[in-house]
Each structure stands twice: as C-alpha cells, then as structure tokens.
Design a protein around this motif. Structure first.
Motif, mmCIF file in Angstrom:
data_model
loop_
_atom_site.group_PDB
_atom_site.id
_atom_site.type_symbol
_atom_site.label_atom_id
_atom_site.label_comp_id
_atom_site.label_asym_id
_atom_site.label_seq_id
_atom_site.Cartn_x
_atom_site.Cartn_y
_atom_site.Cartn_z
ATOM 1 N N LEU A 52 -1.534 -4.834 -7.091
ATOM 2 C CA LEU A 52 -1.640 -3.273 -6.949
ATOM 3 C C LEU A 52 0.116 -3.051 -6.762
ATOM 4 N N ILE A 53 0.864 -3.936 -6.384
ATOM 5 C CA ILE A 53 2.394 -3.485 -6.359
ATOM 6 C C ILE A 53 2.709 -3.378 -7.774
ATOM 7 N N GLY A 54 2.268 -4.346 -8.538
ATOM 8 C CA GLY A 54 2.796 -4.115 -10.101
ATOM 9 C C GLY A 54 2.141 -2.693 -10.605
ATOM 10 N N TYR A 55 0.893 -2.143 -10.283
ATOM 11 C CA TYR A 55 0.400 -0.954 -10.474
ATOM 12 C C TYR A 55 1.283 0.174 -10.157
ATOM 13 N N PHE A 56 1.907 0.183 -9.065
ATOM 14 C CA PHE A 56 2.669 1.284 -8.567
ATOM 15 C C PHE A 56 4.131 1.246 -9.463
ATOM 16 N N LEU A 57 4.393 0.081 -9.668
ATOM 17 C CA LEU A 57 5.973 0.024 -10.363
ATOM 18 C C LEU A 57 5.492 0.606 -12.039
ATOM 19 N N GLY A 58 4.315 0.188 -12.502
ATOM 20 C CA GLY A 58 3.949 0.574 -13.708
ATOM 21 C C GLY A 58 3.850 2.072 -13.958
ATOM 22 N N SER A 59 3.307 2.682 -12.750
ATOM 23 C CA SER A 59 3.226 3.956 -12.622
ATOM 24 C C SER A 59 4.446 4.570 -12.460
ATOM 25 N N LEU A 60 5.516 4.170 -12.164
ATOM 26 C CA LEU A 60 6.747 4.766 -11.980
ATOM 27 C C LEU A 60 7.381 4.659 -13.375
ATOM 28 N N ILE A 61 7.177 3.981 -14.071
ATOM 29 C CA ILE A 61 8.001 3.632 -15.487
ATOM 30 C C ILE A 61 7.350 4.064 -16.912
ATOM 31 N N ALA A 62 6.024 4.324 -16.562
ATOM 32 C CA ALA A 62 5.416 4.551 -17.742
ATOM 33 C C ALA A 62 5.756 5.902 -18.773
ATOM 34 N N LEU A 63 6.033 6.774 -18.244
ATOM 35 C CA LEU A 63 6.607 7.935 -18.950
ATOM 36 C C LEU A 63 7.852 7.581 -19.541
ATOM 37 N N ARG A 64 8.889 6.948 -18.978
ATOM 38 C CA ARG A 64 10.136 6.802 -19.544
ATOM 39 C C ARG A 64 9.718 5.955 -20.495
ATOM 40 N N LEU A 65 9.027 4.559 -20.481
ATOM 41 C CA LEU A 65 8.817 3.608 -21.644
ATOM 42 C C LEU A 65 8.461 4.282 -22.870
#
Length: 396
Positions: A58-71
């Motif tokens: 779930l921590i990883g999910y939070f990090l992924g949601s932060l960077i998705a659009l930039r990537l």
C-alpha cells in the motif's frame, strides 16, 4: 465502393487493460492475501510479519500514484505500462522463497513496494489510455471489461495459490510468476504512446465545496475501511477460524467473483438511481458486510461477506469518480479525480501500517473488522452528505 472496415471487438480492445490489471492487481497486490496463511504455515514468517508485507504494497501504491502522470509524460503511456507489468513479474520472481540473497522480511519488503508502485501506474494510466481511443458509445462496455480484470486476477490467485501451495510455497510463487509472464504478452500492445488528455492534470482546478469535501472524506474512509478484507480476510478464515489455506482460497475466489461482477452491477445501479445514491448504498452495504463476521462466522455469513465486499472494492472508484464528475463538471473533473486518488492512496497506506501494527500487538481479527466497519459507517454518512449536495447542485 470502399469496403467497410471491420470493427474490432470490445474484448480485443479491452484485452491489454484487462491483462495489465490482472497482473498489476490480481497478482501484484491481491495474490498476496491468500499467500499470507501459506507463508505462516511454511514457517517463513510470523502472522504479523506476513501482514506487514501485505501492507508494504500500500505504501508503494501511494508512491506510484504520485509519479504516474510524470512518468507517462516523460516516457509515454505504452512504455510505462509495459514496464509496470514487467516489474510485477520481476518482483514476483524475486519473492520466491530462498531465491534471493538473505531472503526474508528486509529482502521482500522493497519488492512488495515495487508491486504497489506498478499497480498504481497500471490502474491510473491503463483504463484512461484505452478509453481515449474508443468511441463514446463503447466506453461503458470496454470500461467494464477492463475493470473486470481485477476480479479475474483475484479469482486466478485464489485458485492457483491454494492448489499449488499443497506442493509447497515455492510452487505457488512460481505459478504466479508463470501467470504474470503469460499475461505480459497480451498486455504488451494496444497502448497509445502519449498520455491521453484525460490523464493529464490540465484544466482548471476544482472548487472545493462542502459536497466535494464530503466525497473526499467518504473515499478516504473507504480506503481505510476495506483493508480488513483485502489484507486479513483469507488469513482470518484459514488460521483464525482454522479452516485451512485451501478453504481460505475458495473464499478469495468468491471475493474475486464479486469484484468481477460488481463494476457491471453497480454501473447499472448508478444508471437507475444516480451515482450519489449508488455510492451511499454501496458503502452502507460494505460496512455491514465487513461487520458480519463479528455476528456470525458461519459459512453462509462468510460467503455473503466475501461477495459483497468483493463487489464493492473496484466499484468504489467508479462510483466516486461519477459523483465527482457531477459535482465539478467535465472541465474540472481531471483535477478533482487526481486529488481524490492521492487522498485515497495516502489514507490507504497509513491505515495499512496501522492495522498491521494493531494485529502485531493484539492478534485480534475481530478488532480489525470492527474498526473497518466503523470507518465505513462514517464513510457512508459522508457519502450521504455528498449525495445531498449533488442533488442540490442539480437543482441549481
């Protein structure tokens, strides 16, 4: 006369997104739920350690949601989605017991976080990327097929893990890796290389009215309240009630059946009574279903709880997005939905760690279900406020 171009079937158009969600969520996230009692039974982890590994995702999910659009903006949607499915495969292979150096909690936790990051990238970018390429008239059908991938992944994991765990835990993990590898093939093509406009944080930001704050509170409550079932449910049935890993897996299959059908059924309900009413009713039913094991641990009660919470798990995002669209309008919806997604992932990550700590201290499944049901009851009240605001908004 020019011959008509044959129309691609809805299934073929949805297949890349469906396959990616099966891998990213069915295998990357939700397959770990039936693995928890198997890992404990094999003596590889204690119950609290295995639960904490589930929460690390779930921590990883939070990090992924932060960077998705930039990537997506930097590398292209297609590259990010293919890499995400590959990352889940790599992380699953790395998690095979005793394959990595110093295999254990410290080795496995970063890989579990990587599957969380990948799952977020797939969920945030995948459906929008596919739907941006299809006519409006087919978006409902294709969206339903894509999101069914979550439920199908849960069904596959609930079937494969207990079956192969009878051999040993390594066989179960290898089976999941083989599934991820096979599904990487249909998930490879069909993606646009540029991020769809619907996924970009452009356009005016939403005006945060009281109904929108209430909707955010409801979505945050759902993010915390559904964790008892998505992390602890199979372990509760297998070890807490003493039914064993195989029976726990059967109930996880039921959860997956509910998830596969839930998006379609809740979508039709929203068409009948409106998104706000459907969200409120769904959260209320979810609260009761999570509280049901506190009243009865009979097999019928466990079946009902599995199906209802399974149906409400992927349906929450669809209904919340629909309410947000009606509250803020199409122009501001992108900004509102991005912020709601970040709120959801942050509360989910914090609550996952809190529930893991509570279980480590108490080993009490009942307390976890009671807290989850209470959070969803509050979430239902907040959704009701958002629904009321939505009706007033329509009148004005």
């Amino acid at each position: 006369m020019t011959a008509p171009v044959p129309q691609i079937s809805a299934f073929r158009q949805a297949l890349p997104g469906m396959a990616a969600l099966i891998v990213g969520h069915g295998i990357g996230r939700f397959a770990f739920t039936p693995l928890i009692p198997a890992l404990v039974a094999a003596g590889l982890f204690t119950g609290p350690q295995a639960v904490w590994l589930g929460a690390a995702n779930l921590i990883g999910y939070f990090l992924g949601s932060l960077i998705a659009l930039r990537l997506a903006d930097r590398f292209g949607v297609g590259f990010v989605l293919r890499a995400s499915v590959g990352a889940v495969l790599l992380a699953t292979l790395a998690g095979i017991p005793n394959w990595g150096p110093d295999w254990g909690l410290i080795w496995l936790a970063p890989w579990r976080m990587l599957t969380g990051i990948s799952g977020a990238l797939i969920l945030i970018l995948g459906p929008s990327a596919l739907l941006s390429q299809v006519p409006v008239s087919r978006r409902g059908t294709i969206s339903g097929l894509v999101f069914c991938g979550i439920g199908i992944g849960i069904i596959l994991a609930g079937t494969v893990v207990p079956w192969l765990a009878r051999i040993d835990i390594v066989a179960a993990w290898l089976g999941l890796s083989a599934l991820a590898l096979l599904l990487w093939i249909p998930a490879w093509s069909g993606w646009p290389e540029k991020p769809p406009m619907a996924a970009l944080p452009s356009g005016p930001g939403p005006r945060w009215t009281l109904p929108l704050f209430a909707l955010a509170a409801a979505y945050a409550g759902d993010a915390m309240g559904f964790i008892p079932h998505t992390v602890f449910w199979v372990d509760y049935i297998a070890r807490g009630l003493g039914h064993g890993v195989a029976v726990g897996g059967y109930f996880w299959v039921l959860f997956g059946i509910g998830a596969a059908l839930g998006v379609l059924l809740l979508g039709r309900l929203a068409d009948k009574i409106g998104f706000g009413a459907a969200l409120t009713l769904m959260l209320g039913a979810k609260a009761l279903a999570i509280a049901l094991p506190l009243v009865s641990s009979s097999l019928p009660a466990l079946v009902i709880s599995s199906l209802i919470v399974g149906a409400a798990t992927p349906g929450a995002a669809m209904l919340t997005s629909g309410v947000a669209l009606e509250l803020v309008g199409a122009d501001a919806h992108r900004g509102a939905w991005r912020k709601l997604t970040l709120i959801f992932s942050s509360f989910q990550a914090v609550a996952g760690q809190a529930f893991a700590a509570l279980f480590a201290a108490t080993q009490a499944y009942e307390a976890i279900f009671a807290i989850g049901a209470g959070l969803l009851a509050l979430s239902t009240l907040a959704a009701g406020l958002a629904w009321r605001g939505q009706r007033l908004h329509k009148k004005n």
